[in-house]
Design an enzyme around this catalytic site. Structure first.
Site, PDB file in Angstrom:
ATOM      1  N   CYS A   1      -2.021  -2.480   7.846  1.00 33.60           N
ATOM      2  CA  CYS A   1      -2.051  -3.409   6.708  1.00 33.60           C
ATOM      3  C   CYS A   1      -0.840  -4.338   6.647  1.00 33.60           C
ATOM      4  CB  CYS A   1      -2.212  -2.629   5.412  1.00 33.60           C
ATOM      5  SG  CYS A   1      -3.848  -1.868   5.307  1.00 33.60           S
TER       6      CYS A   1
ATOM      7  N   ASP B   1       0.788  -1.254   0.000  1.00 34.06           N
ATOM      8  CA  ASP B   1       0.000   0.000   0.000  1.00 34.06           C
ATOM      9  C   ASP B   1       0.814   1.296   0.000  1.00 34.06           C
ATOM     10  OD1 ASP B   1      -1.913  -1.947   0.240  1.00 34.06           O
ATOM     11  OD2 ASP B   1      -2.725  -1.270   2.142  1.00 34.06           O
TER      12      ASP B   1
ATOM     13  N   LYS C   1      -6.728  -4.803  -3.023  1.00 36.58           N
ATOM     14  CA  LYS C   1      -7.343  -5.450  -1.857  1.00 36.58           C
ATOM     15  C   LYS C   1      -8.349  -4.514  -1.183  1.00 36.58           C
ATOM     16  CE  LYS C   1      -3.567  -4.308   1.376  1.00 36.58           C
ATOM     17  NZ  LYS C   1      -4.309  -3.494   2.318  1.00 36.58           N
TER      18      LYS C   1
HETATM   19  N1  TIU Z   1      -2.582   0.352   4.311  1.00 39.74           N
HETATM   20  C1  TIU Z   1      -3.021   0.616   5.555  1.00 39.74           C
HETATM   21  O1  TIU Z   1      -2.324   0.426   6.541  1.00 39.74           O
HETATM   22  N2  TIU Z   1      -4.302   1.171   5.655  1.00 39.74           N
HETATM   23  C2  TIU Z   1      -4.675   1.990   6.688  1.00 39.74           C
HETATM   24  O2  TIU Z   1      -5.819   2.461   6.730  1.00 39.74           O
HETATM   25  N3  TIU Z   1      -3.748   2.280   7.635  1.00 39.74           N
HETATM   26  C3  TIU Z   1      -3.858   3.170   8.656  1.00 39.74           C
HETATM   27  O3  TIU Z   1      -2.959   3.198   9.504  1.00 39.74           O
HETATM   28  N4  TIU Z   1      -4.900   3.978   8.726  1.00 39.74           N
END
Ligand code: TIU
Length: 222
Positions: free
Chosen positions: A162, A24, A129
């Site tokens: 994530c 991500d 995802k």
């Molecule tokens: N990719 C991921 O970690 N999504 C989140 O929403 N992370 C946060 O820490 N908000």
């Protein structure tokens, strides 16, 4: 047996079974006006790891090892976005709302794209995802099986959300997981430290952690 210097003890690396998974590294988590910022976070912490993520990706490419990228995103009709996720908290902009970089966390929108410095090659797999974990409602398990991957090096954001969720999913599916410490970040430094500690506690209950330099040195001589 080859080993990568790691905590809590050396990682028994099998170079022919190893892949990098970059979680991500999207504009929505790293730039002002995106999802991360809408939740009230200081996103500048995320951009600071880009050079380390980049050299880790380059090392895997140079070694001819697979690089897999993930993106947290949803369909434009929001059919894969549970109300429980959309309505959580009190964000300035919710997932699916129109923001300065397009609709927040929606497939194909500018803000949802991976940071240009870390852009996937055409030959690399990108997993879209809808959840925090990269195994939930995706083809990741099939991809790893097809490629014969058994060990995953993790980079990306955020460490305790994530990244850690995906490490735990992978651990339960029989993969050995190694987190690259300088190539992951949280909006909360104390959460990054805690996630690293809990991952490698109890004899690597979830996985190992290692420095980017030690991972790169190992794969350079694979
Ligand atoms: N990719 C991921 O970690 N999504 C989140 O929403 N992370 C946060 O820490 N908000």
């Amino acid at each position: 047996m080859a080993e990568i210097k790691a905590e809590p003890f050396p990682f028994p690396v099998k170079h022919d079974r190893l892949a990098l998974i970059v979680i991500d590294m999207q504009r929505d988590f790293a730039e002002p006006g995106g999802f991360g910022a809408s939740l009230g976070n200081d996103v500048s912490r995320i951009t600071r790891i880009v050079p380390d993520v980049k050299r880790l990706i380059q090392g895997f490419r140079d070694a001819g090892l697979p690089v897999i990228h993930t993106m947290e995103c949803h369909k434009p009709d929001l059919s894969d976005l549970p109300p429980a996720k959309r309505n959580r908290g009190n964000p300035a902009l919710r997932i699916g709302d129109e923001g300065p970089m397009g609709r927040i966390l929606i497939t194909g929108e500018p803000g949802t794209e991976i940071l240009p410095e870390l852009a996937p090659l055409k030959s690399e797999i990108v997993i879209e995802k809808p959840g925090k974990g990269a195994f939930y409602a995706t083809e990741l398990c099939d991809v790893l099986q097809q490629k014969g991957i058994k060990q995953l090096v993790f980079a990306g954001v955020t460490t305790e959300v994530c990244v850690q969720t995906t490490m735990r999913e992978a651990n339960d599916r029989g993969y050995e997981c190694l987190l690259a410490e300088e190539a992951t970040e949280s909006y909360f430094p104390e959460f990054k430290a805690a996630a690293i500690a809990m991952i490698r506690a109890q004899g690597a209950i979830v996985g190992w952690t290692a420095h980017v330099d030690d991972i790169l040195e190992s794969i350079a001589y694979a």
